[in-house]
Design a protein around this motif. Structure first.
Motif, PDB file in Angstrom:
ATOM      1  N   PRO A  90       0.808  -1.230   0.000  1.00  0.00           N
ATOM      2  CA  PRO A  90       0.000   0.000   0.000  1.00  0.00           C
ATOM      3  C   PRO A  90       0.842   1.282   0.000  1.00  0.00           C
ATOM      4  O   PRO A  90       0.410   2.304  -0.509  1.00  0.00           O
ATOM      5  N   ASP A  91       2.078   1.215   0.536  1.00  0.00           N
ATOM      6  CA  ASP A  91       2.909   2.426   0.550  1.00  0.00           C
ATOM      7  C   ASP A  91       3.753   2.567  -0.721  1.00  0.00           C
ATOM      8  O   ASP A  91       4.699   3.359  -0.761  1.00  0.00           O
ATOM      9  N   CYS A  92       3.413   1.778  -1.739  1.00  0.00           N
ATOM     10  CA  CYS A  92       4.097   1.840  -3.041  1.00  0.00           C
ATOM     11  C   CYS A  92       5.535   1.322  -3.017  1.00  0.00           C
ATOM     12  O   CYS A  92       6.324   1.615  -3.924  1.00  0.00           O
ATOM     13  N   ASN A 110      -4.687  -4.790  -4.633  1.00  0.00           N
ATOM     14  CA  ASN A 110      -3.898  -3.591  -4.909  1.00  0.00           C
ATOM     15  C   ASN A 110      -2.967  -3.847  -6.090  1.00  0.00           C
ATOM     16  O   ASN A 110      -1.997  -4.588  -5.972  1.00  0.00           O
ATOM     17  N   LEU A 111      -3.289  -3.239  -7.226  1.00  0.00           N
ATOM     18  CA  LEU A 111      -2.469  -3.428  -8.425  1.00  0.00           C
ATOM     19  C   LEU A 111      -1.283  -2.463  -8.472  1.00  0.00           C
ATOM     20  O   LEU A 111      -0.403  -2.610  -9.311  1.00  0.00           O
ATOM     21  N   GLY A 112      -1.307  -1.481  -7.621  1.00  0.00           N
ATOM     22  CA  GLY A 112      -0.204  -0.503  -7.586  1.00  0.00           C
ATOM     23  C   GLY A 112      -0.201   0.446  -8.770  1.00  0.00           C
ATOM     24  O   GLY A 112       0.818   1.059  -9.080  1.00  0.00           O
ATOM     25  N   LEU A 113      -1.349   0.568  -9.426  1.00  0.00           N
ATOM     26  CA  LEU A 113      -1.403   1.331 -10.685  1.00  0.00           C
ATOM     27  C   LEU A 113      -0.961   2.780 -10.555  1.00  0.00           C
ATOM     28  O   LEU A 113      -0.467   3.372 -11.510  1.00  0.00           O
ATOM     29  N   TYR A 168       4.959   1.261 -14.198  1.00  0.00           N
ATOM     30  CA  TYR A 168       5.050   0.624 -15.504  1.00  0.00           C
ATOM     31  C   TYR A 168       6.419  -0.038 -15.717  1.00  0.00           C
ATOM     32  O   TYR A 168       6.502  -1.125 -16.277  1.00  0.00           O
ATOM     33  N   GLU A 169       7.463   0.618 -15.221  1.00  0.00           N
ATOM     34  CA  GLU A 169       8.801   0.037 -15.413  1.00  0.00           C
ATOM     35  C   GLU A 169       8.981  -1.233 -14.577  1.00  0.00           C
ATOM     36  O   GLU A 169       9.599  -2.190 -15.032  1.00  0.00           O
ATOM     37  N   VAL A 170       8.458  -1.197 -13.372  1.00  0.00           N
ATOM     38  CA  VAL A 170       8.532  -2.412 -12.545  1.00  0.00           C
ATOM     39  C   VAL A 170       7.696  -3.511 -13.202  1.00  0.00           C
ATOM     40  O   VAL A 170       8.080  -4.678 -13.220  1.00  0.00           O
ATOM     41  N   LEU A 185      14.206  -9.525  -8.834  1.00  0.00           N
ATOM     42  CA  LEU A 185      13.187  -8.495  -9.051  1.00  0.00           C
ATOM     43  C   LEU A 185      13.243  -7.426  -7.975  1.00  0.00           C
ATOM     44  O   LEU A 185      13.043  -6.244  -8.263  1.00  0.00           O
ATOM     45  N   ASN A 186      13.508  -7.861  -6.769  1.00  0.00           N
ATOM     46  CA  ASN A 186      13.598  -6.911  -5.667  1.00  0.00           C
ATOM     47  C   ASN A 186      14.713  -5.897  -5.924  1.00  0.00           C
ATOM     48  O   ASN A 186      14.519  -4.686  -5.784  1.00  0.00           O
ATOM     49  N   SER A 187      15.870  -6.403  -6.355  1.00  0.00           N
ATOM     50  CA  SER A 187      16.979  -5.467  -6.558  1.00  0.00           C
ATOM     51  C   SER A 187      16.723  -4.623  -7.810  1.00  0.00           C
ATOM     52  O   SER A 187      17.074  -3.438  -7.845  1.00  0.00           O
ATOM     53  N   GLU A 188      16.081  -5.202  -8.834  1.00  0.00           N
ATOM     54  CA  GLU A 188      15.761  -4.401 -10.028  1.00  0.00           C
ATOM     55  C   GLU A 188      14.768  -3.295  -9.691  1.00  0.00           C
ATOM     56  O   GLU A 188      14.906  -2.154 -10.148  1.00  0.00           O
ATOM     57  N   ALA A 189      13.772  -3.648  -8.886  1.00  0.00           N
ATOM     58  CA  ALA A 189      12.761  -2.651  -8.517  1.00  0.00           C
ATOM     59  C   ALA A 189      13.405  -1.528  -7.709  1.00  0.00           C
ATOM     60  O   ALA A 189      13.106  -0.352  -7.920  1.00  0.00           O
TER      61      ALA A 189
END
Lengths: 439, 303
Positions: free
Chosen positions: A226-228, A393-396, A402-404, A429-433
């Motif tokens: 929820p906190d992005c 929560n899609l995080g839109l 979009y990049e993630v 993915l965690n480190s890429e994000a």
């Protein structure tokens, strides 16, 4: 003296005469639209991209002859490239219709107009509060929501009935656990009726990600918190991922998922190679409906909507994603902006939303639009599922969404191909994000 | 000083007038964007121009030290170049030597056949190749099955040519190769036509075999053409993009990511214009360096 009086009267007349002309100065508005209504179901006269929207613009121009609206239709891939380029070049449209995942990026960058400052209060009050909240970025309404799609699971029950497995589908409460789903998928594969890959999926691009993420949500995990921040380090995300990987490795997901396109995915369902896929009302009424009409479905089809399976103790909500109209800040004068907003309100009136949602089986963003497809039992069912189970929560609206999003498919592919374990995929993915969000 | 410069310009005015039609578009559409791209690479630049911010070399350091995909894209691009360019050169040279002695009509047929992919729409060709490589319905798997090769290579299982990381890059390289043969072939045929016939006659009189004539006459005299083809082809293959965009989207698992595809995904789709520009500058540097080395090596042999 008389001459002066005459001159004053003449001057006053001139001002009166010129004033309305000033108000009717010509205005040109550019409007770019997504292809969501390229082939509206109930308006078969429109068959081309932006044809329907051009007709709408013509209606508006008839009412306001001094306004010229230039309409441009963009395909989905073009929306991701043409609009950013136009923005960087300083030549964006006045109004853009696109989905939240992209317009939010423009809102974060601060290139959209704050519609709280421009929309009449009665129109703001008419919008569903949850959507207004989603569209509010840094206190500004970056776009005006128009409708939202939903994402659940569609099961071709006819194939399960044919195999004598109909009772494995939760038609009563539309709710099942991961174990129940796994048992049903395994049973239909082993039934020998040609269902080679019970669940059809594509991870070649980000377009199929909700069909993938839904298992993670079902396990209680998150892609976005929820906190992005991202939820790739959440143990429940890992559990969901392990479940999807198990499905793939055991042949319960189509083996070409790493390269399949959306057409391949739906084709599996239409030909009975698969019996389950992700989707909501749009897929049910439009994609499957059109395929049946066009003779593309070669097996008996009885599609039913159920929620995605979930782990014990978890609840599977529905994915919900809105589209809306963003107004770009082009330094327009107050007079020009007045007409841009007028056109926006015309495009997004209650009546327009009814037309949109009747034609793409989505849900209107205005309360006054009511329930446009109330007679459709699946529409009512979907609404009740949203009310009962909530939404995921899609995080839109998160920065970097979009990049993630586009960074994920390579890792899902690597996991399916056995080059990364689910843990490794999530670590990467965690480190890429982190890198993306830090840039 | 200024006077001398003005005089030189004035003296050569007609020369400048004649090159202007070429130089003006070049300056506007090539040189200016190139300089802009270079400048942009030092900025954090998104869709909002008001927020563009000078960040020095940060884009470059991020690319070379933190970006998880860019090194893979560089590696894949080099593999493309190392695979496609020599193969295209050898095939074109072989075919050119083979068809050069044929009649003009037959030569024209082969020229047209090899040049066809160059003028065909990339989308259509990509669709044909996707069908050829399709795991379920593909022509290639059908052929391999018929010849019994599937049994030999994959225990009878159909191969997902574009779906497996160990075959995807090679599969795309074959597609790029098929598109790259037309122009070199035409150039090699023209180069062969420029070799004086008496040299071969003299060699024949001296008792040279066909093979010796090829090594001692054809190849040395084709070197200028080979240098040109090598440089042009290398630059073209370094920019491989269309096949990746249309056939694999850089997958599976980043196995077909290339530099230009990354520029597209990050710079345009991700709207990180500064970061994308830094990638483009790195590509430009690599291509310039490789071309320079090629010129140095082959030019030395020419003189």
């Amino acid at each position: 003296m008389k001459k002066l009086q005459l001159l004053l009267v003449f001057g006053a007349m001139l001002v009166v005469l010129l004033a309305p002309a000033q108000a009717q100065d010509p205005v040109t508005i550019t409007y770019w639209t997504d292809p969501a209504l390229a082939q509206p179901v109930s308006l078969p006269q429109f068959t081309q991209l932006a044809e329907f929207e051009t007709w709408q613009a013509e209606q508006f121009m008839e009412m306001h002859p001094h306004v010229t609206v230039e309409v441009r239709g963009l395909d989905w891939p073009d929306l991701a490239t043409v609009v950013p380029t136009a923005l960087a070049a300083g030549d964006p449209p006045d109004i853009l219709k696109d989905y939240l995942g992209r317009t939010s990026g423009y809102g974060v960058e601060g290139v959209t107009v704050d519609l709280f400052q421009h929309l009449p209060q009665e129109d703001l009050d008419d919008l569903l509060p949850g959507l207004v909240q989603l569209y509010t970025i840094d206190g500004a309404l970056h776009a005006m929501p128009t409708y939202f799609w939903n994402h659940a699971m569609i099961v071709n029950k006819a194939l399960f009935d044919q195999a004598g497995l109909g009772d494995m589908i939760p038609v009563d409460d539309r709710d099942w656990t991961l174990d129940e789903f796994y048992a049903a998928a395994t049973a239909i594969k082993e039934a020998g009726i040609g269902v080679d890959f019970p669940y059809t999926l594509q991870v070649a691009s980000e377009q199929g990600d909700y069909d993938f993420h839904a298992f993670i949500w079902g396990a209680g995990g998150e892609i976005w918190n929820p906190d992005c921040t991202t939820g790739f380090d959440n143990p429940k995300t890992l559990a969901g991922l392990e479940f999807v990987n198990k499905l793939y490795q055991e042949g319960l997901i189509n083996s070409d998922a790493t390269t399949a396109a959306y057409a391949d995915q739906t084709n599996n369902l239409f030909t009975g190679k698969s019996a389950i896929m992700g989707g909501g009302m749009g897929v049910l009424n439009n994609t499957i409906g059109n395929a049946i009409t066009n003779g593309e479905v070669t097996v008996e089809m009885d599609p039913v909507i159920v929620t995605y399976p979930h782990a014990e103790g978890e609840v599977s909500g529905l994915g919900v994603g809105p589209s809306g109209f963003a107004v770009f800040d082009k330094g327009r004068s107050d007079y020009e902006m007045e007409w841009v907003i007028e056109f926006l309100l015309f495009l997004n009136s209650s009546e327009s939303q009814v037309t949109y949602t009747q034609n793409n089986s989505q849900f209107p963003a205005r309360a006054s639009a009511g329930v446009p497809l109330a007679e459709d039992e699946n529409y009512a069912l979907t609404l009740s599922l949203i009310q009962a189970r909530g939404t995921e929560n899609l995080g839109l609206a998160c920065p970097g969404f979009y990049e993630v999003r586009i960074s994920q498919p390579p890792h899902w592919q690597a996991m399916f191909l056995g080059q990364e374990t689910p843990e490794q995929a999530l670590e990467a993915l965690n480190s890429e994000a982190e890198f993306i969000l830090d840039m | 000083m200024l006077k001398r410069f003005s005089k030189r310009v004035w003296d050569g005015r007609w020369g400048y007038v004649f090159i202007a039609p070429a130089m003006i578009p070049f300056a506007i559409f090539t040189a200016y964007p190139l300089v802009q791209g270079l400048l942009l690479s030092f900025y954090k630049a998104g869709v909002n121009r008001d927020k563009w911010k000078y960040i020095g070399l940060k884009n470059y350091t991020n690319l070379l030290t933190r970006d998880p995909v860019f090194p893979t894209a560089i590696k894949n691009t080099f593999l493309f170049v190392l695979g496609v360019v020599p193969a295209a050169m050898i095939i074109c040279l072989f075919v050119a030597v083979l068809i050069y002695p044929l009649s003009q009509r037959k030569q024209t047929f082969f020229r047209a056949a090899f040049y066809m992919p160059v003028v065909s729409a990339g989308v259509v060709l990509a669709m044909v190749w996707v069908y050829i490589y399709s795991q379920e319905y593909g022509l290639l798997n059908y052929l391999f099955e018929t010849l019994g090769l599937l049994e030999l290579l994959n225990e009878g299982e159909k191969i997902g040519w574009l779906a497996q990381t160990n075959t995807a890059l090679l599969s795309l390289a074959i597609v790029v190769l098929s598109w790259s043969l037309g122009q070199p072939l035409i150039l090699f045929l023209a180069g062969l036509g420029a070799i004086p016939e008496p040299l071969y006659d003299a060699a024949k009189i001296d008792g040279a075999s066909g093979w010796q004539a090829f090594w001692k006459i054809t190849l040395p005299l084709l070197r200028p053409t080979m240098l040109f083809v090598l440089v042009v082809l290398t630059i073209a293959v370094f920019q491989v993009f269309v096949v990746v965009q249309l056939m694999t989207l850089g997958g599976p698992a980043n196995a077909t990511q290339t530099i230009v595809y990354r520029i597209w995904v990050t710079g345009i789709v991700g709207a990180k214009f500064g970061y994308g520009s830094a990638m483009a500058v790195i590509l430009l540097s690599i291509v310039s360096l490789v071309a320079l080395v090629q010129f140095k090596l082959l030019d030395r042999q020419l003189t």
